[in-house]
Design a protein around this motif. Structure first.
Motif, short mmCIF file in Angstrom:
data_model
loop_
_atom_site.label_atom_id
_atom_site.label_comp_id
_atom_site.label_asym_id
_atom_site.label_seq_id
_atom_site.Cartn_x
_atom_site.Cartn_y
_atom_site.Cartn_z
N ALA A 235 0.84 -1.20 0.00
CA ALA A 235 0.00 0.00 0.00
C ALA A 235 0.87 1.25 0.00
O ALA A 235 0.59 2.22 -0.71
N TRP B 55 2.48 1.67 -3.55
CA TRP B 55 1.51 2.18 -4.52
C TRP B 55 1.17 3.64 -4.26
O TRP B 55 1.04 4.44 -5.19
N ALA B 56 1.04 4.01 -3.01
CA ALA B 56 0.76 5.41 -2.68
C ALA B 56 1.91 6.30 -3.13
O ALA B 56 1.69 7.39 -3.68
N ALA C 167 1.51 9.14 -5.98
CA ALA C 167 1.84 10.53 -5.64
C ALA C 167 2.96 11.05 -6.54
O ALA C 167 2.91 12.20 -7.00
#
Length: 143
Positions: A121, A124-125, A129
């Motif tokens: 997670a 991927w963030a 971004a």
């Protein structure tokens, strides 16, 4: 001009905000154990990028730097560039100090929080971004 500052001044303030790095190191001691060689390699790469970015920012026309900024962000080092900017007297100290304090606090509190978030997670963030920031910066620069 953004919030009353030119792009050069904003980038100088950003480079002077080394508090995030220091705060991150303080907060991530657990993750950094046994990583001395990797840290040394990344610091050397960052130092070279920081010197190159500082030279371009201080010596070339602001428009040239605005054009090159998206690529330079990938290769810059906040610490090395900050030393150059400080030596040249190019830092807006009140803004830099506020940024540094905020980054230090954020750097200290982020690792304990992010340890609880699954690694995929977080990856991927960070990718999402980064892509959004790159696209936004490129659109603003190359339009």
């Amino acid at each position: 001009m953004v919030v009353g500052f030119s792009i050069v001044t904003l980038l100088l303030i950003m480079f002077a905000g080394i508090g995030a790095g220091i705060g991150g190191v303080v907060g991530a001691q657990h993750e950094l154990k046994g990583q001395a060689a990797r840290v040394a390699v990344y610091m050397a790469i960052g130092a070279l990028g920081g010197v190159a970015g500082a030279f371009l920012l201080l010596e070339l026309d602001e428009k040239v730097f605005e054009f090159a900024a998206p690529a330079l962000i990938l290769f810059s080092s906040f610490l090395t560039a900050s030393v150059v900017f400080i030596a040249r007297g190019a830092v807006d100290w009140p803004a830099a100090i506020m940024l540094c304090v905020g980054c230090f606090v954020g750097g200290c509190i982020a690792p304990p929080i992010t340890r609880r978030i699954p690694a995929n997670a977080m990856r991927w963030a960070a990718v999402i971004a980064g892509v959004i920031l790159t696209v936004d910066l490129a659109l603003k620069t190359y339009r």
